[in-house]
Design an enzyme around this catalytic site. Sequence first.
Site, PDB file in Angstrom:
ATOM      1  N   ASP A 222       0.728  -1.323  -0.006  1.00 18.33           N
ATOM      2  CA  ASP A 222      -0.042  -0.015  -0.011  1.00 18.33           C
ATOM      3  C   ASP A 222       0.678   1.178   0.168  1.00 18.33           C
ATOM      4  O   ASP A 222       0.404   2.251  -0.001  1.00 18.33           O
ATOM      5  CB  ASP A 222      -0.806   0.027   1.301  1.00 18.33           C
ATOM      6  CG  ASP A 222      -2.238   1.098   1.095  1.00 18.33           C
ATOM      7  OD1 ASP A 222      -2.493   1.376  -0.108  1.00 18.33           O
ATOM      8  OD2 ASP A 222      -2.481   1.342   2.316  1.00 18.33           O
ATOM      9  N   THR A 246      -7.784   5.177  -0.502  1.00 17.55           N
ATOM     10  CA  THR A 246      -8.000   3.689  -1.004  1.00 17.55           C
ATOM     11  C   THR A 246      -9.202   3.551  -0.678  1.00 17.55           C
ATOM     12  O   THR A 246      -9.964   3.526   0.285  1.00 17.55           O
ATOM     13  CB  THR A 246      -6.964   2.968  -0.426  1.00 17.55           C
ATOM     14  OG1 THR A 246      -5.568   3.441  -0.265  1.00 17.55           O
ATOM     15  CG2 THR A 246      -6.992   1.571  -0.903  1.00 17.55           C
ATOM     16  N   GLN A 296      -5.008  -2.098  -6.666  1.00 20.71           N
ATOM     17  CA  GLN A 296      -5.723  -1.019  -5.852  1.00 20.71           C
ATOM     18  C   GLN A 296      -6.393  -0.019  -6.623  1.00 20.71           C
ATOM     19  O   GLN A 296      -6.115   0.307  -7.668  1.00 20.71           O
ATOM     20  CB  GLN A 296      -4.631  -0.355  -5.070  1.00 20.71           C
ATOM     21  CG  GLN A 296      -5.006   0.552  -3.966  1.00 20.71           C
ATOM     22  CD  GLN A 296      -4.208   1.468  -3.125  1.00 20.71           C
ATOM     23  OE1 GLN A 296      -4.119   2.610  -3.247  1.00 20.71           O
ATOM     24  NE2 GLN A 296      -3.612   0.570  -2.115  1.00 20.71           N
TER      25      GLN A 296
END
Length: 303
Positions: A222, A246, A296
Amino acid sequence: MAEGVPVVTQPNADDDGAWTTLLPELIALLDLTPDGEDRFAAGHSTASVTTGHVFGGLVAAQAVMAAGRTVPADRAIHSLHGYFLRPGDAAVPLHVEVDRTRDGRSFSHRRVSAVQDGRVIAEFTCSWAIPRAGIAHQTGAPPAPDPETIRPDHEVLRDLPVGMTRYGTSPDAFDLRTVGLGPGWFESKVPAGEPTLVWKRAAGAVPDDPLLHAALFTFASDMRILHPVLRPHGLAMYGVDVRPATIDHAVWFHRPVRVEDWLLWQCESPWAGDGRGFVRAKVYGTDGTLVAEAAQEGLIGLG
């Protein structure tokens, strides 16, 4: 704060290091405290307390650790899928709750909820499998310079012009080295889908625990993964007028990962629209082995 949850102090807000989480602190935060049946108390990082931002990668890593503690030892994690539903609050205790959905002959499935004040802020599904023989193939690794020949990102980012945030300008739990990063890198528009190459490695020694390595890899997955969404537009994730968040995140583990080793992340953004952007990444070892992939989608606020 709940018993067993580490209490961290708030450093000077002017300290660039307030934006980072160092490796010893991160490893400590992944040592979750049992707080009931398949329920764990999880701590917040110093960076979260200081900035008021709960890093989704840490919550996902804590979910991997919690789920892994309920899975038979002969199985290795092969995938994680998560949705970030609400902003986390670093002033509120966090609990990670595991639902043992299924234990089959070859696979184990877990549903994990990160909960604050009785509300789910993030939800994950994780799957573990017993390794077995079968067909095998992979795509090849892209050419990239040796990571030891590239300046660490935090050193390069210190030289960026006014108008950028301090995020990323101090050493972190992971040593990141982005190929080509330097003056003008963010402002230069590149074609959509052009890969961004980043070497990542844990910034120190890590205990020999496969579950811990998988959780740390999840944390690193991430870190700055949305950069390629901004690059076709000459914008910077560090820009003060960019507000990323996110929405969902996924990781597929093709091989056991060792985060003490250099891993090459090949990240690209094939699409952005409707205020969202999508990135997918392939992760290779220095020998060219494809060890994992990640994806993502994030909200991209501007102005």
